[in-house]
Design an enzyme around this catalytic site. Structure first.
Site, mmCIF file in Angstrom:
data_model
loop_
_atom_site.group_PDB
_atom_site.id
_atom_site.type_symbol
_atom_site.label_atom_id
_atom_site.label_comp_id
_atom_site.label_asym_id
_atom_site.label_seq_id
_atom_site.Cartn_x
_atom_site.Cartn_y
_atom_site.Cartn_z
ATOM 1 N N ASP A 36 0.866 -1.162 0.000
ATOM 2 C CA ASP A 36 0.000 0.000 0.000
ATOM 3 C C ASP A 36 0.910 1.221 0.000
ATOM 4 O OD1 ASP A 36 -2.348 1.608 0.550
ATOM 5 O OD2 ASP A 36 -3.185 -0.150 1.556
ATOM 6 N N ASP B 234 -3.245 4.583 -2.091
ATOM 7 C CA ASP B 234 -4.274 5.017 -1.147
ATOM 8 C C ASP B 234 -4.832 6.387 -1.523
ATOM 9 O OD1 ASP B 234 -5.531 4.692 1.597
ATOM 10 O OD2 ASP B 234 -4.514 6.603 1.871
ATOM 11 N N GLU C 252 -6.957 3.283 -5.446
ATOM 12 C CA GLU C 252 -8.180 3.344 -4.637
ATOM 13 C C GLU C 252 -9.010 4.487 -5.210
ATOM 14 O OE1 GLU C 252 -9.985 3.909 -0.157
ATOM 15 O OE2 GLU C 252 -8.276 5.097 -0.785
ATOM 16 N N HIS D 108 -11.211 -3.093 3.796
ATOM 17 C CA HIS D 108 -11.119 -2.823 5.234
ATOM 18 C C HIS D 108 -11.845 -1.545 5.650
ATOM 19 C CE1 HIS D 108 -7.990 -0.547 3.267
ATOM 20 N NE2 HIS D 108 -8.003 0.261 4.300
ATOM 21 N N ASP D 109 -12.515 -0.896 4.723
ATOM 22 C CA ASP D 109 -13.203 0.362 5.038
ATOM 23 C C ASP D 109 -14.719 0.240 5.003
ATOM 24 O OD1 ASP D 109 -10.876 1.905 5.318
ATOM 25 O OD2 ASP D 109 -10.753 2.226 3.155
HETATM 26 C C1 NOJ Z 1 -8.177 4.898 2.499
HETATM 27 C C2 NOJ Z 1 -7.845 3.736 3.363
HETATM 28 O O1 NOJ Z 1 -8.362 2.571 2.789
HETATM 29 C C3 NOJ Z 1 -8.436 4.031 4.735
HETATM 30 O O2 NOJ Z 1 -8.373 2.905 5.572
HETATM 31 C C4 NOJ Z 1 -7.685 5.195 5.306
HETATM 32 O O3 NOJ Z 1 -8.266 5.528 6.554
HETATM 33 C C5 NOJ Z 1 -7.764 6.397 4.378
HETATM 34 N N1 NOJ Z 1 -7.527 6.062 3.000
HETATM 35 C C6 NOJ Z 1 -6.729 7.420 4.768
HETATM 36 O O4 NOJ Z 1 -5.448 6.969 4.432
#
Ligand code: NOJ
Length: 611
Positions: free
Chosen positions: A151, A269, A331, A397-398
């Site tokens: 990442d 990211d 992302e 994971h979000d």
């Molecule tokens: C996206 C990531 O997937 C998330 O987990 C993170 O909190 C934010 N970007 C900030 O880096």
């Protein structure tokens, strides 16, 4: 550029279902006639590339597996997963059939955002191991024919990164301009709202109305320099100033550090947020407040600014200079396919090889199975990105796990299998999340005092954070599900671990795990599924998503999935006299012989070779 949907999803890290708020435009064009039972077949051929070339880069046919290192496997009993834990599970990953893993951040970090706040880009956090452990993981993975992607967090660093410590020490420090600073405006200036006054320091308020995706003003005051700095995420995650070429140089250097060690690529990211409007204009309020109590804004000046594409083109060149088809995965929560296409570089295809298509897997606040929506998204991904390679994803994971977002409570297991069938039987590269393959569910904390994710603390009870989708991997029915010998893992193991785990499911012929393995193996070994073109079938059906995959000289494959809780009967109009089932979770279809009058059980998926 106004990216309505982007803004809602992006700021939506702080909403309960962190799914992208669906742009209704897509629905408008569907106009599907309701048809249950016998379905008249109409075909629509997409523009997919039919020929599989052995020269295809590896990522074109890959299954990529996201590992959240804190939660995958603890090897030293501290209750936190680590790199050696991942290495110890390589045989499992090989058996599952994945081609590559993406490891969420494992760099040194104060762990405010569990690794997305990096304080050193060229090392490993001692919680997760050492650089030598990482080298060993890369080498052992290679022996298992699995590539390792990392990442890369380019939008911001930790406030504990030496760069920021220097930057915040004085305005004349050479690092000061590496971050985004502003003097703010007098609190008594015309137009300053009561909301902005909440963030007053020394008579100054932030320069505009921008809010952090994680709550509160996006500006934080530093008395030493008498200025505010901008942070899209937590205040411990100051945004880098990508208008300063030294920042690009330093971050590309960090990427090279890992590319030189043999990693296969990066997941980038929050990549659309690198730039902000240089004029710092206020964003338009879209009405109401979010779960953190901040006004909803349209994100037009903080997200998806066109400047980012120049950086990405240079990054692509840098990465491409390495041998072995290194890959850039983005992302990219975007409002529509036209925006997604820009992230490939449009016709030039000189930007990301694999920006994530979140439009298929994250439909909106209330994700529900809608065959027409899926058909529409899949068609768009295959026809409107200049023939580039789509990347589909349902879990990360979000977000609340797809089994819960799409599940109806009564058929969750079947629905998880159906989503896997979509993920693995189109042409798209497949991105999956640890635990998806065993049907792990989201276990949202029930008490505020148990929450670890800061947005779940500040947003409680409207926003309970992301802990629920980050619980430890369930390996066995034993203590801590085999994740750790420590009785207190960093997050509690989900209560269903006694039945939902790798050990149990490895022995069950019809388990989730068995289904995922079957589909991944089929995708690899069946020529039509591996690289065939796609023709949508039954394009007016609101209930069944069906398509055919064909490659010259090989049997065609049909895929049909019932998106409803009622049995559906289909008749597929494709050339061929009979069929042989390759995979199905509907026992009655295991010995199907015809494509006519086939009844699919609720949420069943059927994959069959045409003979
Ligand atoms: C996206 C990531 O997937 C998330 O987990 C993170 O909190 C934010 N970007 C900030 O880096």
């Amino acid at each position: 550029m106004v990216c309505e949907g982007v803004s809602m999803r992006h700021k939506g890290y702080g909403t309960r279902v962190r799914g992208f708020a669906f742009t209704a435009v897509l629905l408008g064009v569907l106009g599907m006639a309701a048809m249950r039972g016998g379905v008249a077949a109409t075909a629509q051929t997409t523009g997919m590339d039919a020929s599989a070339k052995s020269s295809d880069p590896w990522w074109k046919h890959a299954v990529v597996y996201e590992i959240y290192p804190r939660s995958f496997q603890d090897s030293n009993g501290d209750g936190i997963g680590d790199l050696n834990g991942i290495t110890s599970r390589l045989d499992y990953l090989k058996g599952l059939g994945i081609d590559a893993m993406w490891i969420s951040p494992m760099y040194p970090s104060p762990q405010v955002d569990f690794g997305y706040d990096i304080s050193n880009y060229e090392a490993v956090d001692p919680q997760y191991g050492t650089l030598a452990d990482m080298d060993r993981l890369i080498a052992e993975s290679k022996k298992h024919n699995i590539r390792v992607c990392l990442d890369m967090v380019l939008n911001h660093t930790s406030d504990k990164h030496q760069w920021f410590i220097d930057a915040a020490s004085s305005r004349s420090n050479p690092k000061h301009d590496w971050y985004v600073w502003n003097d703010g405006k007098p609190a008594n200036a015309p137009g300053v709202t009561p909301y902005q006054k909440r963030f007053e320091h020394d008579g100054m308020v932030p320069p505009n109305n921008w809010v952090s995706g994680f709550g509160g003003s996006a500006w934080e005051w530093v008395p030493a320099v008498h200025q505010f700095y901008y942070h899209e995420f937590y205040k411990q995650q100051p945004d880098l100033n990508w208008r300063n070429p030294a920042v690009e140089q330093a971050m590309f250097g960090a990427m090279r550090f890992w590319l030189d060690r043999g990693i296969a690529g990066f997941r980038l990211d929050a990549i659309p947020t690198l730039f902000e409007d240089p004029q710092l204009r206020d964003e338009r309020e879209t009405g109401g407040v979010n779960a953190q109590g901040d006004p909803n804004l349209d994100d037009s000046y903080t997200n998806n600014l066109p400047e980012v594409h120049d950086v990405i083109r240079r990054m692509r060149k840098m990465v491409e200079a390495y041998p072995g088809d290194r890959v850039l995965i983005g992302e990219t929560y975007l409002p529509n396919t036209a925006e997604l296409d820009k992230w490939y570089g449009g016709a030039a295809q000189d930007e990301l090889q694999l920006p994530m298509d979140m439009l298929v897997g994250f439909h909106g606040d209330h994700d529900h199975l809608d065959a027409a929506k899926f058909r529409q998204h899949i068609e768009e991904a295959e026809t409107q990105i200049h023939g580039a390679q789509p990347l589909f994803v349902f879990d990360n994971h979000d977000n609340v796990r797809a089994i819960n977002r799409y599940g109806d409570g009564a058929h969750d297991a079947e629905i998880n299998k159906l989503l896997a069938a979509v993920l693995f039987t189109t042409k798209a590269t497949a991105l999956m999340y640890y635990g998806e393959e065993i049907g792990m569910t989201t276990t949202t904390p029930t008490r505020k005092e148990d929450v670890k994710d800061p947005i779940g603390i500040t947003g409680w009870p409207k926003e309970k954070g992301r802990d629920g989708e980050r619980t430890p991997m369930q390996w066995t029915a034993g203590p801590q599900a085999g994740f750790s010998t420590n009785q207190h893992p960093w997050l509690p193991v989900a209560p269903n671990y006694k039945t939902v785990n790798v050990a149990v499911e490895s022995k069950e012929p019809d388990s989730q795990l068995d289904w995922f393995k079957q589909l991944i193996e089929l995708r690899r070994s069946n020529p039509a599924l591996h690289s065939g073109s796609m023709t949508m079938l039954d394009t007016s059906s609101p209930s069944v998503l069906a398509y055919e995959r064909t490659v010259e000289g090989q049997p065609a494959v049909v895929v049909a999935m019932n998106f409803t809780a009622q049995p559906q009967t289909i008749s597929l109009d494709v050339p061929g006299t009979g069929v042989k089932t390759l995979a199905t979770d509907d026992p009655t279809l295991k010995s199907a012989t015809s494509l006519k009058n086939v009844t699919l059980a609720p949420f069943a998926a059927w994959v069959a070779a045409v003979q």
